[in-house]
Design a protein around this motif. Structure first.
Motif, PDB file in Angstrom:
ATOM      1  N   VAL A 223       0.851  -1.186   0.000  1.00  0.00           N
ATOM      2  CA  VAL A 223       0.000   0.000   0.000  1.00  0.00           C
ATOM      3  C   VAL A 223       0.886   1.234   0.000  1.00  0.00           C
ATOM      4  N   ILE A 224       0.645   2.118  -0.945  1.00  0.00           N
ATOM      5  CA  ILE A 224       1.385   3.376  -1.049  1.00  0.00           C
ATOM      6  C   ILE A 224       0.419   4.498  -0.683  1.00  0.00           C
ATOM      7  N   ASP A 225       0.593   5.058   0.496  1.00  0.00           N
ATOM      8  CA  ASP A 225      -0.214   6.196   0.919  1.00  0.00           C
ATOM      9  C   ASP A 225       0.343   7.434   0.219  1.00  0.00           C
ATOM     10  N   THR A 226      -0.411   7.969  -0.709  1.00  0.00           N
ATOM     11  CA  THR A 226       0.092   9.075  -1.532  1.00  0.00           C
ATOM     12  C   THR A 226       0.144  10.391  -0.774  1.00  0.00           C
ATOM     13  N   ARG A 227      -0.387  10.413   0.427  1.00  0.00           N
ATOM     14  CA  ARG A 227      -0.415  11.600   1.295  1.00  0.00           C
ATOM     15  C   ARG A 227      -1.326  12.695   0.757  1.00  0.00           C
TER      16      ARG A 227
ATOM     17  N   TYR B 129       8.358  11.296  -6.204  1.00  0.00           N
ATOM     18  CA  TYR B 129       7.682  12.315  -5.400  1.00  0.00           C
ATOM     19  C   TYR B 129       8.640  13.458  -5.067  1.00  0.00           C
ATOM     20  N   ALA B 130       9.867  13.110  -4.712  1.00  0.00           N
ATOM     21  CA  ALA B 130      10.850  14.143  -4.366  1.00  0.00           C
ATOM     22  C   ALA B 130      11.127  15.048  -5.568  1.00  0.00           C
TER      23      ALA B 130
ATOM     24  N   TRP C  86       6.733  16.798  -3.823  1.00  0.00           N
ATOM     25  CA  TRP C  86       5.570  16.317  -3.089  1.00  0.00           C
ATOM     26  C   TRP C  86       6.010  15.750  -1.756  1.00  0.00           C
ATOM     27  N   GLU C  87       5.093  15.713  -0.806  1.00  0.00           N
ATOM     28  CA  GLU C  87       5.367  15.081   0.473  1.00  0.00           C
ATOM     29  C   GLU C  87       5.682  13.609   0.237  1.00  0.00           C
TER      30      GLU C  87
END
Length: 369
Positions: free
Chosen positions: A198-202, A346-347, A351-352
């Motif tokens: 599971v990847i919590d995209t924040r 993301y970096a 993004w967070e």
């Protein structure tokens, strides 16, 4: 957690209900279709004791404020407490004599990640209240009661999947649920050689804001125009699409019908022990959710793309959409590479950083003590 510290007495029961991930079949539930969720190890715990004054007092270790409910009325309670209070209301509406209670809530589910923390809360509190007052409610019926709490008390027009998953799932299995009949069966989910990451995209989601409701309304409108009770009943997709003039309704219909078929295909693969082949269907589902149902979001699309590029067999967004999480089917020897690839992507976009959680098919709701 110290129940006595908050309420000055010992608890009478502790119930825990899990969050869920839906392996495939998103937004088919309120179209009377099939879904295939499984329970997570993470969930919500409700520790409870009876009260003689009829008051429902709710506290959460994740929230600083206590909530005292003396008059249960739909839409009068807001925030997280509405889901718990709604279950007490729905139990009473169903004719069950539920009195007051002191309830302490704890959760290890990531908030806003689309892992059904609200349904877990409803189910944990519902089981606790039934236990306190000696009420025997079959779990499929309790799922319907919890769904009514969310539909009518909170104001969120959800389907029955999340509550059913929390109450009915078993360890090592996914739950094949027919959302029309309520019938279900356990499907072995053997992940040997793989993990479900599971990847919590924040990107937190909020489903009461209208996006979810508008998708449901579109599906109901399409079914009405096609002359069927629900989109589950569409047998000839090509013919149905020719009937619908509205391009939005065409897209919504195409997603629901094809994702319903994908559920059946995944069940066949799992029963045949071909878990690796499920990956392609996960990705196909995501593309449909992105392009036909239009509920994906940039962080999810990047997570899916980068996970597959780094070696995942497939990935897709999960939950109601507009934020939340992605699930990826990852060979165990590619797990670190997938995490690194998504984090780096993301970096690059400032993004967070995403959060990761390995999802293993776990038991459904149960009494802890």
């Amino acid at each position: 957690m110290d129940f006595r510290e908050f309420y000055g007495r010992d608890p009478e029961g502790v119930w825990r209900a899990p969050g869920r991930v839906n392996l495939i079949g998103e937004h088919t539930d309120y179209n009377d279709g099939f879904v295939l969720p499984f329970a997570l190890a993470q969930g919500v715990t409700a520790t409870a004791a009876r009260r003689d004054d009829g008051v429902l007092e709710l506290r959460s270790l994740q929230s600083p404020d206590a909530v005292r409910v003396t008059d249960l009325r739909p839409r009068e309670v807001t925030g997280w407490a509405a889901y718990a209070a709604g279950v007490a209301w729905a139990l009473r509406e169903a004719g069950h004599k539920v009195g007051g209670a002191s309830v302490l809530i704890d959760s290890d589910l990531p908030q806003g990640a689309g892992l059904s923390s609200s349904a877990a809360l409803e189910c944990a509190v519902g089981l606790a209240l039934c236990d306190l007052y000696g009420i025997e409610v079959p779990r499929p019926e309790l799922a319907r009661i919890a769904q009514r709490a969310e539909n009518d008390f909170v104001g969120m027009p959800c389907g029955i999947m999340d509550q059913s998953a929390s109450l009915l799932c078993t360890e090592g299995h996914a739950l094949l649920l027919d959302c029309r009949s309520g019938l279900s069966s356990q499907v072995p989910l053997d992940l040997t050689g793989f993990s479900l990451l599971v990847i919590d995209t924040r990107a937190e989601h909020e489903l009461v804001d209208g996006g979810y409701a508008s998708r449901r309304a579109a599906c109901e409108k399409a079914a009405e125009l096609l002359g069927v009770p629900a989109l589950r009943d569409v047998e000839d997709l090509a013919a149905a699409l020719r009937v619908l003039d509205d391009p939005v309704l065409r897209r919504r219909t195409q997603h629901v019908v094809t994702d319903n078929h994908r559920v059946q295909a995944v069940v066949g693969l799992l029963r045949a022990g071909a878990v690796a082949e499920v990956g392609a269907l996960l990705t196909a589902s995501h593309l449909s959710l992105r392009d036909q149902f239009e509920i994906s979001w940039p962080e999810a699309d990047v997570a899916v793309e980068e996970a597959v590029r780094a070696g995942a067999r497939g990935a897709r967004m999960v939950g109601g959409g507009f934020g939340g999480s992605v699930i990826a089917l990852v060979p165990v020897d590619r797990d670190e590479q997938v995490r690194e690839a998504v984090t780096a992507a993301y970096a690059e976009r400032s993004w967070e950083a995403p959060r990761f959680l390995e999802a293993s098919p776990s038991p459904g709701a149960r009494r802890v003590s």
